[in-house]
Scaffold this active site. Structure first.
Site, PDB file in Angstrom:
ATOM      1  N   ARG A 116      49.021  36.419  51.738  1.00 16.29           N
ATOM      2  CA  ARG A 116      48.812  37.828  51.429  1.00 16.29           C
ATOM      3  C   ARG A 116      47.517  38.283  52.093  1.00 16.29           C
ATOM      4  O   ARG A 116      46.447  37.767  51.771  1.00 16.29           O
ATOM      5  CB  ARG A 116      48.731  38.024  49.911  1.00 16.29           C
ATOM      6  CG  ARG A 116      48.365  39.435  49.539  1.00 16.29           C
ATOM      7  CD  ARG A 116      48.336  39.694  48.031  1.00 16.29           C
ATOM      8  NE  ARG A 116      47.947  41.071  47.835  1.00 16.29           N
ATOM      9  CZ  ARG A 116      46.892  41.481  47.127  1.00 16.29           C
ATOM     10  NH1 ARG A 116      46.148  40.620  46.469  1.00 16.29           N
ATOM     11  NH2 ARG A 116      46.590  42.761  47.050  1.00 16.29           N
ATOM     12  N   HIS A 162      43.603  47.978  50.834  1.00 17.69           N
ATOM     13  CA  HIS A 162      42.729  47.159  49.982  1.00 17.69           C
ATOM     14  C   HIS A 162      41.316  47.745  50.072  1.00 17.69           C
ATOM     15  O   HIS A 162      40.381  47.099  50.517  1.00 17.69           O
ATOM     16  CB  HIS A 162      42.783  45.688  50.400  1.00 17.69           C
ATOM     17  CG  HIS A 162      42.360  44.723  49.320  1.00 17.69           C
ATOM     18  ND1 HIS A 162      43.156  43.690  48.877  1.00 17.69           N
ATOM     19  CD2 HIS A 162      41.220  44.638  48.585  1.00 17.69           C
ATOM     20  CE1 HIS A 162      42.516  43.001  47.933  1.00 17.69           C
ATOM     21  NE2 HIS A 162      41.328  43.559  47.740  1.00 17.69           N
ATOM     22  N   ASN A 353      47.396  41.384  39.621  1.00 20.54           N
ATOM     23  CA  ASN A 353      46.153  40.633  39.787  1.00 20.54           C
ATOM     24  C   ASN A 353      45.553  40.435  38.407  1.00 20.54           C
ATOM     25  O   ASN A 353      45.368  41.408  37.658  1.00 20.54           O
ATOM     26  CB  ASN A 353      45.140  41.404  40.638  1.00 20.54           C
ATOM     27  CG  ASN A 353      45.518  41.457  42.106  1.00 20.54           C
ATOM     28  OD1 ASN A 353      46.536  40.885  42.520  1.00 20.54           O
ATOM     29  ND2 ASN A 353      44.715  42.141  42.902  1.00 20.54           N
ATOM     30  N   TYR A 355      42.542  38.053  36.161  1.00 23.01           N
ATOM     31  CA  TYR A 355      41.458  37.070  36.180  1.00 23.01           C
ATOM     32  C   TYR A 355      40.960  36.687  34.794  1.00 23.01           C
ATOM     33  O   TYR A 355      40.502  35.574  34.588  1.00 23.01           O
ATOM     34  CB  TYR A 355      40.258  37.624  36.963  1.00 23.01           C
ATOM     35  CG  TYR A 355      40.484  37.716  38.456  1.00 23.01           C
ATOM     36  CD1 TYR A 355      40.123  36.669  39.299  1.00 23.01           C
ATOM     37  CD2 TYR A 355      41.069  38.836  39.022  1.00 23.01           C
ATOM     38  CE1 TYR A 355      40.335  36.736  40.658  1.00 23.01           C
ATOM     39  CE2 TYR A 355      41.286  38.914  40.395  1.00 23.01           C
ATOM     40  CZ  TYR A 355      40.914  37.856  41.212  1.00 23.01           C
ATOM     41  OH  TYR A 355      41.127  37.922  42.561  1.00 23.01           O
ATOM     42  N   GLU A 422      47.019  37.832  42.727  1.00 25.84           N
ATOM     43  CA  GLU A 422      45.653  37.292  42.733  1.00 25.84           C
ATOM     44  C   GLU A 422      45.369  36.628  41.402  1.00 25.84           C
ATOM     45  O   GLU A 422      45.781  37.124  40.355  1.00 25.84           O
ATOM     46  CB  GLU A 422      44.581  38.391  42.920  1.00 25.84           C
ATOM     47  CG  GLU A 422      44.393  38.857  44.323  1.00 25.84           C
ATOM     48  CD  GLU A 422      43.310  39.922  44.444  1.00 25.84           C
ATOM     49  OE1 GLU A 422      42.330  39.883  43.675  1.00 25.84           O
ATOM     50  OE2 GLU A 422      43.464  40.796  45.314  1.00 25.84           O
TER      51      GLU A 422
HETATM   52  C1  PNW Z   1      39.797  41.890  42.896  1.00 29.06           C
HETATM   53  N1  PNW Z   1      35.697  43.727  38.152  1.00 29.06           N
HETATM   54  O1  PNW Z   1      38.769  42.759  42.591  1.00 29.06           O
HETATM   55  C2  PNW Z   1      40.097  42.247  44.327  1.00 29.06           C
HETATM   56  O2  PNW Z   1      41.427  42.563  44.601  1.00 29.06           O
HETATM   57  C3  PNW Z   1      39.518  41.307  45.331  1.00 29.06           C
HETATM   58  O3  PNW Z   1      39.287  42.005  46.515  1.00 29.06           O
HETATM   59  C4  PNW Z   1      38.263  40.670  44.767  1.00 29.06           C
HETATM   60  O4  PNW Z   1      37.575  39.920  45.706  1.00 29.06           O
HETATM   61  C5  PNW Z   1      38.698  39.824  43.592  1.00 29.06           C
HETATM   62  O5  PNW Z   1      39.414  40.597  42.636  1.00 29.06           O
HETATM   63  C6  PNW Z   1      37.546  39.134  42.885  1.00 29.06           C
HETATM   64  O6  PNW Z   1      36.651  40.080  42.363  1.00 29.06           O
HETATM   65  C7  PNW Z   1      38.054  42.899  41.454  1.00 29.06           C
HETATM   66  O7  PNW Z   1      34.499  44.103  38.342  1.00 29.06           O
HETATM   67  C8  PNW Z   1      36.769  43.388  41.613  1.00 29.06           C
HETATM   68  O8  PNW Z   1      36.181  43.609  36.989  1.00 29.06           O
HETATM   69  C9  PNW Z   1      35.988  43.659  40.526  1.00 29.06           C
HETATM   70  C10 PNW Z   1      36.499  43.438  39.266  1.00 29.06           C
HETATM   71  C11 PNW Z   1      37.785  42.933  39.090  1.00 29.06           C
HETATM   72  C12 PNW Z   1      38.563  42.665  40.205  1.00 29.06           C
END
Ligand code: PNW
Length: 571
Positions: A116, A162, A353, A355, A422
């Site tokens: 991707r 992006h 995505n 995290y 992601e």
């Molecule tokens: C995503 N937050 O971004 C993006 O899609 C990527 O480009 C990035 O590198 C990756 O996650 C890791 O950060 C985020 O502040 C950026 O909560 C910031 C946040 C969450 C996701």
């Protein structure tokens, strides 16, 4: 074995034991967080055709910010104003514009069959508008990258946007703030033209298109809070206007594919949304947690994957706020009936995505003087004390959150095919470099196992898992200070040499095993690591306590390192 040799091994063993006992008492925290049922390792494999991938984004890796006719993006502008940590910029980044064959070779080495990446709009149309000219070198670059991937049997999954909006579009039209409530908004058509050009030029080989990456970030951080590019600060309304335009631009690009390309190219078009899972702090916070997820994910997913309109709870909450604030109209804009029809159902797959997770408390309903998207939700957010943290301030490691979120998406949006586009964990940039990145291995191990539970136990149609990221790269406002890569990149080295971290070897094994099959060497390794990764011990989980159990967890780690090395030799 002679007596002396075995004695000395015994002595060494005793020494190691004492050493381990001492450090284990110091570094192993007491942990109450492990839930025996919820957190147990699931053995098994993903469906046969499961897609394993890794991801990057143009501004974060390409560099070559001004070669040939490339136009500046809003991120070039922000970085050149020195607004990134350490005044870092994406001018060179990983230099993937020149080193893409090496990137492809790394993926090949890992056994990945998908990649991707994103296309930089201003590298294709320097001003963002086709009528002002096309940068043929940019087109050549993406053709070369795509051809290199295909030649290595790796399928491209392409993100059109992006975050690197052409600066000229921001200057000429206000970017995604452009006339958000009229039907003739320029930005929708311009995005449509750009999408069409990409389908035309690359669509014979690209079968997976993602229109926007994380519109939540562009809307809220870019046009609401204004710390991300283009740094427009209007927290009461900016995010709602931008989101409105992005949703309509997405729908436009989807229909262009449907009407003009689908029959011949037979690919899929979706959008990638980000969402943190919101778990209620107490049972009384359940509604608040749901509201949190609806304002976060539902803001975009409800229109696109449901009925063309914002979630009911968002509309009613915002209507009440308008009354309290003495406004005649809601800060949340309205779609026309035709727009709703054109938005609804514009996703062939659901890109996600994810995290992290937050703990949500109810904060309804105190009127606020300077309202913004954060206060509009009427919730408070926090984190449980035992959730481990990554380098990024917002990233807490809560593996079970992804399973809950996947289940929510299944129920809420009519059981769509979900592509995890992601997921990953950051380390600090530190000296010496973290090459034995055990915590990243643990993160991938625990999160992919939760994704497998969603797939195999909850029947969620998860079709893909994508690791963020293939390489350490430009982490937006944090510059190069946070590293998400499976591969290490030395940003002081002019040649930007890539070095595999231990996690890339782990990931390769995960892909090869397609999960955690019963009886495989890989699964045995994972079993050895499982409690260590969960920051607990088998004995604690099974109800015994005491020092011995703590040692066994540390032994997992010591077992793991030689295994990693062994794997890297056979890999
Ligand atoms: C995503 N937050 O971004 C993006 O899609 C990527 O480009 C990035 O590198 C990756 O996650 C890791 O950060 C985020 O502040 C950026 O909560 C910031 C946040 C969450 C996701």
């Amino acid at each position: 074995m002679s007596a002396t040799a075995s004695d000395s091994i015994m002595e060494t063993g005793t020494f190691v034991n004492c050493f381990l006992l001492v450090i284990s008492l110091v570094i192993i925290p007491v942990n109450g967080g492990y839930d025996k049922e919820r957190d147990a390792l699931l053995k098994g494999t993903f469906p046969q055709d499961f897609i394993w991938s890794s991801a990057t984004a143009a501004y974060q890796i390409e560099g070559a910010w001004n070669v040939s006719d490339k136009g500046p993006s809003v991120w070039d502008t922000l970085a050149h104003q020195g607004r990134v940590y350490n005044q870092d910029t994406g001018d060179v980044a990983c230099d993937s514009y020149h080193k893409y064959p090496e990137d492809v070779a790394l993926m090949k080495q890992m056994g990945l069959k998908y990649y991707r990446f994103s296309i930089s709009w201003p590298r294709i149309f320097p001003t963002g508008e086709q009528q002002d000219g096309v940068n043929q070198d940019g087109v050549r670059y993406y053709n070369a990258l795509i051809n290199e991937l295909i030649a290595n049997d790796i399928q491209p999954m392409v993100t059109l946007f992006h975050w690197d909006l052409p600066q000229v579009l921001q200057d000429r039209y206000g970017g995604f703030l452009n006339n958000h409530t009229t039907n003739t908004t320029v930005i929708h058509d311009l995005f449509g033209d750009y999408a069409r050009f990409c389908y035309q030029n690359f669509g014979d080989r690209v079968k997976y298109w993602i229109t926007f990456n994380e519109p939540w970030i562009t809307s809220w951080l870019g046009y609401g809070v204004g710390n991300f590019a283009p740094q427009h600060n209007e927290p009461a309304e900016g995010q709602y206007k931008a989101a409105h335009n992005i949703i309509l631009s997405h729908a436009k690009a989807y229909h262009i594919y449907d009407d003009e390309f689908r029959a011949a190219q037979n690919g899929q078009v979706g959008i990638t949304l980000n969402c943190d899972w919101g778990t209620p702090k107490t049972p009384a916070d359940a509604d608040a947690a749901l509201r949190y997820v609806q304002f976060f994910l539902g803001w975009f997913a409800h229109p696109i994957y449901k009925n063309g309109d914002y979630p009911e709870v968002m509309k009613t909450t915002m209507a009440r706020k308008a009354q309290e604030e003495g406004r005649t109209t809601s800060r949340l804009p309205e779609f026309t009936p035709e727009q709703k029809l054109s938005i609804s159902g514009t996703g062939d797959f659901f890109g996600l995505n994810h995290y992290t997770t937050v703990e949500v408390t109810d904060a309804c309903c105190t009127p606020i003087e300077n309202p913004n998207y954060d206060t509009d939700k009427d919730v408070g957010t926090g984190h449980a004390p035992d959730w481990p943290r990554a380098a990024s301030s917002w990233l807490y490691v809560v593996p079970w959150g992804i399973r809950n979120l996947l289940g929510f998406i299944k129920e809420e949006y009519g059981d769509p095919e979900i592509y995890v586009t992601e997921n990953g964990r950051s380390d600090h940039d530190q000296d010496p470099a973290i090459m034995m990145d055990m915590e990243r291995i643990c993160y991938y191990m625990m999160y992919t196992n939760e994704v497998m539970k969603a797939s195999n136990m909850d029947n969620v149609k998860v079709k893909a898992y994508t690791a963020w990221s293939l390489l350490d790269n430009f982490e937006w406002l944090s510059g190069y200070s946070e590293r998400f890569g499976l591969h290490y990149v030395d940003f002081n080295d002019p040649t930007r040499t890539r070095y595999p971290k231990a996690s890339s070897v782990f990931f390769k094994q995960l892909v090869r095993n397609n999960g955690y099959p019963e009886g495989s060497e890989f699964t045995k390794y994972v079993e050895n690591m499982w409690y260590f990764c969960h920051n607990t011990t088998e004995a604690e989980v099974n109800g015994y306590t005491g020092g011995a159990s703590q040692i066994s967890s540390l032994f997992s780690l010591f077992l793991a390192i030689p295994m990693m090395i062994a794997y890297s030799l056979i890999a």
